[in-house]
Design a protein around this motif. Structure first.
Motif, PDB file in Angstrom:
ATOM      1  N   THR A 173       0.835  -1.210   0.000  1.00 12.35           N
ATOM      2  CA  THR A 173       0.000   0.000   0.000  1.00 12.35           C
ATOM      3  C   THR A 173       0.863   1.252   0.000  1.00 12.35           C
ATOM      4  O   THR A 173       0.628   2.193  -0.766  1.00 12.35           O
ATOM      5  N   VAL A 174       1.891   1.260   0.835  1.00 13.01           N
ATOM      6  CA  VAL A 174       2.789   2.422   0.905  1.00 13.01           C
ATOM      7  C   VAL A 174       3.486   2.641  -0.433  1.00 13.01           C
ATOM      8  O   VAL A 174       3.568   3.765  -0.937  1.00 13.01           O
ATOM      9  N   LEU A 175       3.980   1.576  -1.018  1.00 17.99           N
ATOM     10  CA  LEU A 175       4.731   1.701  -2.274  1.00 17.99           C
ATOM     11  C   LEU A 175       3.836   2.116  -3.436  1.00 17.99           C
ATOM     12  O   LEU A 175       4.328   2.624  -4.454  1.00 17.99           O
ATOM     13  N   SER A 176       2.519   1.926  -3.272  1.00 21.18           N
ATOM     14  CA  SER A 176       1.594   2.334  -4.327  1.00 21.18           C
ATOM     15  C   SER A 176       1.169   3.793  -4.194  1.00 21.18           C
ATOM     16  O   SER A 176       0.523   4.341  -5.094  1.00 21.18           O
ATOM     17  N   LEU A 177       1.522   4.403  -3.077  1.00 20.52           N
ATOM     18  CA  LEU A 177       1.132   5.787  -2.798  1.00 20.52           C
ATOM     19  C   LEU A 177       2.331   6.715  -2.928  1.00 20.52           C
ATOM     20  O   LEU A 177       3.481   6.289  -2.861  1.00 20.52           O
ATOM     21  N   LYS A 178       2.045   7.996  -3.095  1.00 16.54           N
ATOM     22  CA  LYS A 178       3.114   8.985  -3.152  1.00 16.54           C
ATOM     23  C   LYS A 178       3.077   9.844  -1.890  1.00 16.54           C
ATOM     24  O   LYS A 178       2.019  10.127  -1.343  1.00 16.54           O
ATOM     25  N   GLY A 179       4.260  10.266  -1.451  1.00 18.36           N
ATOM     26  CA  GLY A 179       4.326  11.200  -0.336  1.00 18.36           C
ATOM     27  C   GLY A 179       4.471  10.561   1.028  1.00 18.36           C
ATOM     28  O   GLY A 179       4.374  11.249   2.042  1.00 18.36           O
ATOM     29  N   ILE A 180       4.712   9.234   1.084  1.00 18.35           N
ATOM     30  CA  ILE A 180       4.923   8.554   2.370  1.00 18.35           C
ATOM     31  C   ILE A 180       6.417   8.291   2.539  1.00 18.35           C
ATOM     32  O   ILE A 180       7.038   7.624   1.715  1.00 18.35           O
ATOM     33  N   ALA A 181       7.003   8.813   3.604  1.00 19.50           N
ATOM     34  CA  ALA A 181       8.425   8.594   3.861  1.00 19.50           C
ATOM     35  C   ALA A 181       8.659   7.321   4.659  1.00 19.50           C
ATOM     36  O   ALA A 181       9.587   6.559   4.379  1.00 19.50           O
ATOM     37  N   ARG A 182       7.794   7.077   5.667  1.00 21.06           N
ATOM     38  CA  ARG A 182       8.035   5.929   6.555  1.00 21.06           C
ATOM     39  C   ARG A 182       6.735   5.524   7.231  1.00 21.06           C
ATOM     40  O   ARG A 182       5.880   6.371   7.534  1.00 21.06           O
ATOM     41  N   VAL A 183       6.624   4.229   7.489  1.00 14.08           N
ATOM     42  CA  VAL A 183       5.541   3.701   8.315  1.00 14.08           C
ATOM     43  C   VAL A 183       6.159   2.792   9.365  1.00 14.08           C
ATOM     44  O   VAL A 183       6.960   1.904   9.053  1.00 14.08           O
ATOM     45  N   SER A 184       5.796   3.032  10.627  1.00 16.64           N
ATOM     46  CA  SER A 184       6.252   2.169  11.721  1.00 16.64           C
ATOM     47  C   SER A 184       5.046   1.724  12.538  1.00 16.64           C
ATOM     48  O   SER A 184       4.027   2.427  12.596  1.00 16.64           O
ATOM     49  N   ILE A 185       5.171   0.562  13.149  1.00 15.92           N
ATOM     50  CA  ILE A 185       4.109   0.027  13.990  1.00 15.92           C
ATOM     51  C   ILE A 185       4.713  -0.391  15.322  1.00 15.92           C
ATOM     52  O   ILE A 185       5.653  -1.179  15.364  1.00 15.92           O
ATOM     53  N   ASN A 186       4.199   0.193  16.393  1.00 15.16           N
ATOM     54  CA  ASN A 186       4.701  -0.072  17.748  1.00 15.16           C
ATOM     55  C   ASN A 186       6.216   0.119  17.830  1.00 15.16           C
ATOM     56  O   ASN A 186       6.931  -0.657  18.477  1.00 15.16           O
ATOM     57  N   GLY A 187       6.716   1.148  17.150  1.00 18.68           N
ATOM     58  CA  GLY A 187       8.129   1.496  17.212  1.00 18.68           C
ATOM     59  C   GLY A 187       9.012   0.779  16.221  1.00 18.68           C
ATOM     60  O   GLY A 187      10.197   1.100  16.088  1.00 18.68           O
ATOM     61  N   GLU A 188       8.472  -0.202  15.493  1.00 18.42           N
ATOM     62  CA  GLU A 188       9.256  -0.960  14.520  1.00 18.42           C
ATOM     63  C   GLU A 188       8.983  -0.433  13.109  1.00 18.42           C
ATOM     64  O   GLU A 188       7.817  -0.320  12.692  1.00 18.42           O
ATOM     65  N   ILE A 189      10.036  -0.122  12.373  1.00 18.87           N
ATOM     66  CA  ILE A 189       9.875   0.356  11.002  1.00 18.87           C
ATOM     67  C   ILE A 189       9.410  -0.794  10.113  1.00 18.87           C
ATOM     68  O   ILE A 189      10.045  -1.843  10.049  1.00 18.87           O
ATOM     69  N   VAL A 190       8.285  -0.600   9.428  1.00 21.98           N
ATOM     70  CA  VAL A 190       7.740  -1.604   8.514  1.00 21.98           C
ATOM     71  C   VAL A 190       8.207  -1.330   7.094  1.00 21.98           C
ATOM     72  O   VAL A 190       8.585  -2.242   6.359  1.00 21.98           O
ATOM     73  N   VAL A 191       8.191  -0.066   6.698  1.00 20.05           N
ATOM     74  CA  VAL A 191       8.642   0.308   5.360  1.00 20.05           C
ATOM     75  C   VAL A 191       9.107   1.767   5.403  1.00 20.05           C
ATOM     76  O   VAL A 191       8.498   2.596   6.072  1.00 20.05           O
ATOM     77  N   GLU A 192      10.191   2.044   4.713  1.00 22.36           N
ATOM     78  CA  GLU A 192      10.769   3.388   4.745  1.00 22.36           C
ATOM     79  C   GLU A 192      11.298   3.743   3.342  1.00 22.36           C
ATOM     80  O   GLU A 192      12.494   3.612   3.074  1.00 22.36           O
ATOM     81  N   PRO A 193      10.411   4.178   2.450  1.00 19.13           N
ATOM     82  CA  PRO A 193      10.867   4.566   1.113  1.00 19.13           C
ATOM     83  C   PRO A 193      11.925   5.669   1.145  1.00 19.13           C
ATOM     84  O   PRO A 193      12.830   5.701   0.319  1.00 19.13           O
ATOM     85  N   GLN A 194      11.771   6.593   2.099  1.00 17.54           N
ATOM     86  CA  GLN A 194      12.753   7.661   2.295  1.00 17.54           C
ATOM     87  C   GLN A 194      12.875   7.941   3.778  1.00 17.54           C
ATOM     88  O   GLN A 194      11.894   7.807   4.523  1.00 17.54           O
ATOM     89  N   LYS A 195      14.044   8.351   4.216  1.00 20.82           N
ATOM     90  CA  LYS A 195      14.183   8.730   5.627  1.00 20.82           C
ATOM     91  C   LYS A 195      13.420  10.028   5.875  1.00 20.82           C
ATOM     92  O   LYS A 195      13.613  11.005   5.153  1.00 20.82           O
ATOM     93  N   PRO A 196      12.550  10.058   6.896  1.00 23.28           N
ATOM     94  CA  PRO A 196      11.896  11.322   7.241  1.00 23.28           C
ATOM     95  C   PRO A 196      12.948  12.339   7.671  1.00 23.28           C
ATOM     96  O   PRO A 196      13.905  11.987   8.378  1.00 23.28           O
ATOM     97  N   GLN A 197      12.785  13.577   7.266  1.00 28.11           N
ATOM     98  CA  GLN A 197      13.777  14.598   7.577  1.00 28.11           C
ATOM     99  C   GLN A 197      13.114  15.859   8.115  1.00 28.11           C
ATOM    100  O   GLN A 197      12.140  16.348   7.542  1.00 28.11           O
ATOM    101  N   LEU A 198      13.677  16.361   9.198  1.00 29.73           N
ATOM    102  CA  LEU A 198      13.268  17.639   9.775  1.00 29.73           C
ATOM    103  C   LEU A 198      14.452  18.585   9.744  1.00 29.73           C
ATOM    104  O   LEU A 198      15.606  18.162   9.805  1.00 29.73           O
ATOM    105  N   ASP A 199      14.156  19.873   9.660  1.00 29.53           N
ATOM    106  CA  ASP A 199      15.197  20.894   9.595  1.00 29.53           C
ATOM    107  C   ASP A 199      15.229  21.651  10.915  1.00 29.53           C
ATOM    108  O   ASP A 199      14.291  22.372  11.246  1.00 29.53           O
TER     109      ASP A 199
END
Length: 414
Positions: free
Chosen positions: A210-236
């Protein structure tokens, strides 16, 4: 339940109207001072049935989900109050908390928030037979109001609500509710689900697909575990790029964060050795490292790792050292504090009582205290004032628009 007519005298700390009843205060959500309302009362809680006198400060709420004429979404409590009295109410939360501790420093005007600034939201989610409920709990209830709009959130989140709903549905296990924190980052949305039962391998694959079919998702985690991370989330953080841990704390708006940082940096001035307590992922530490050597102390090892990695890969910073430490149980002692010129602390809502008691014994001359809870801030400032510190100013900052929550930055010196 009884029915009666009351006149609202003032707003309470939660933004509810308060009327004086024979048996004590009656709390009436969505009512404003000066209004006369017929209410259905249960105990000290009243529900507006009709209004015979309307306050001139009342305005039309901008969101269809708000209030008794909407869906009773519990995300906001003050959309019906005009800007000026709303800002006075927010400032008064800080002033009154300080006065209760015998403190009357210079409290500046509220730095206001604007619609569309909120980059972080914590949704309640539950999958039913008919739909995926994604929204906020109804006031004083576990009922989830599924939202289709939200004027406080950034366009980057609001414009993707249906996409978030689809993704939340792919995570849901049965009909059990869970929390979904969504942060808009420079590289896309960072979604962190919490309170979910373990996913089957098939469900995990569905989430990834589902994530890979969508645009604009950097990461999804569940209960602290990364499930999929197309890009590292970044804050400035002031020109330093940070990848926060899944579900990690982030200031709710960029605008409020920048104001807080500017106040802190200006106050720290030319201090050479700065201590950043409850440092998180480096909101203040990494900015301060442009001009001073910084020691960052934080109890969350994942947040601390994000801070450390950002500092190491950024050129032009002064040395940044890190220390994992539970400051509630093991505050830094005066002997450890003696090597620093200035301190910044930004604790959770519980405040920094144990640490301020040790700061009070130290010789540190400059302190910047950041807080999201006026009550614990006032308690901690009282300790510092009693030990000889002077409060130069307190600045209330609104980053929780139309809610009863307010941030504040207190600057002290000795």
């Amino acid at each position: 339940m009884s029915t009666e007519t009351v006149t609202i005298q003032r707003l309470g700390a939660q933004g509810h109207g308060i009327a004086h009843g024979a048996e004590g205060p009656i709390y009436v959500p969505f009512a404003l001072p000066g209004e006369t309302v017929a209410i259905a009362r249960v105990g000290n809680q009243g529900t507006v049935m009709s209004t015979s006198v309307t306050a001139p400060e009342r305005v039309t709420p901008p969101c269809r989900h708000f209030g008794p004429d909407g869906d009773l979404c519990g995300g906001c409590s003050l959309q019906h109050l005009a800007d000026k009295p709303y800002q006075e109410f927010k400032r008064a939360l800080v002033v009154d908390a300080l006065k209760a501790k015998g403190l009357e420093p210079d409290v500046r005007d509220l730095v206001p928030a604007a619609p569309g600034e909120r980059r972080r939201a914590v949704f309640s989610v539950r999958k039913t037979e008919k739909e995926v409920l994604l929204g906020f709990n109804q006031m004083e209830s576990h009922t989830i109001i599924s939202i289709r709009e939200c004027p406080i959130m950034s366009p980057g989140i609001v414009g993707r609500l249906e996409m978030i709903r689809t993704l939340a549905g792919s995570m849901a296990v049965g009909a059990d509710p869970f929390r979904l924190t969504v942060i808009e980052t420079l590289s896309g949305l960072d979604l962190a689900a919490d309170g979910l039962k373990a996913l089957s391998d098939k469900q995990r694959r569905t989430v990834v697909e589902t994530v890979l079919s969508l645009k604009g998702i950097a990461r999804v985690s569940i209960n602290g575990e990364i499930v999929v991370e197309p890009q590292k989330p970044q804050l400035d953080f002031g020109g330093v790029t940070v990848s926060p841990p899944p579900g990690g704390f982030t200031q709710a708006t960029r605008e409020a964060e920048q104001v807080m940082a500017e106040l802190v940096i200006a106050h720290i001035g030319k201090s050479k050795r700065v201590l950043d307590l409850f440092a998180g992922s480096g909101t203040f530490a990494l900015r301060l490292a442009r001009q001073a050597k910084v020691h960052a102390v934080e109890g969350d090892d994942k947040a601390l790792k994000a801070l450390d990695e950002a500092a190491r890969r950024t050129q032009g910073l002064k040395p940044v050292s890190v220390e994992k430490r539970d400051l509630f149980r093991r505050p830094l002692m005066p002997q450890e504090l003696k090597n620093y010129d200035a301190v910044v602390f930004d604790p959770p809502r519980a405040g920094a009582e144990a640490q301020t008691k040790e700061l009070a014994k130290s010789g540190i001359r400059t302190i910047a205290a950041v807080s999201c809870n006026p009550l614990t801030l006032a308690r901690d400032l009282r300790v510092l004032v009693d030990s000889g510190y002077k409060i130069i100013s307190v600045t209330p900052i609104d980053q929780f628009l139309w809610s009863p929550h307010v941030e504040a930055v207190a600057l002290l010196s000795k």
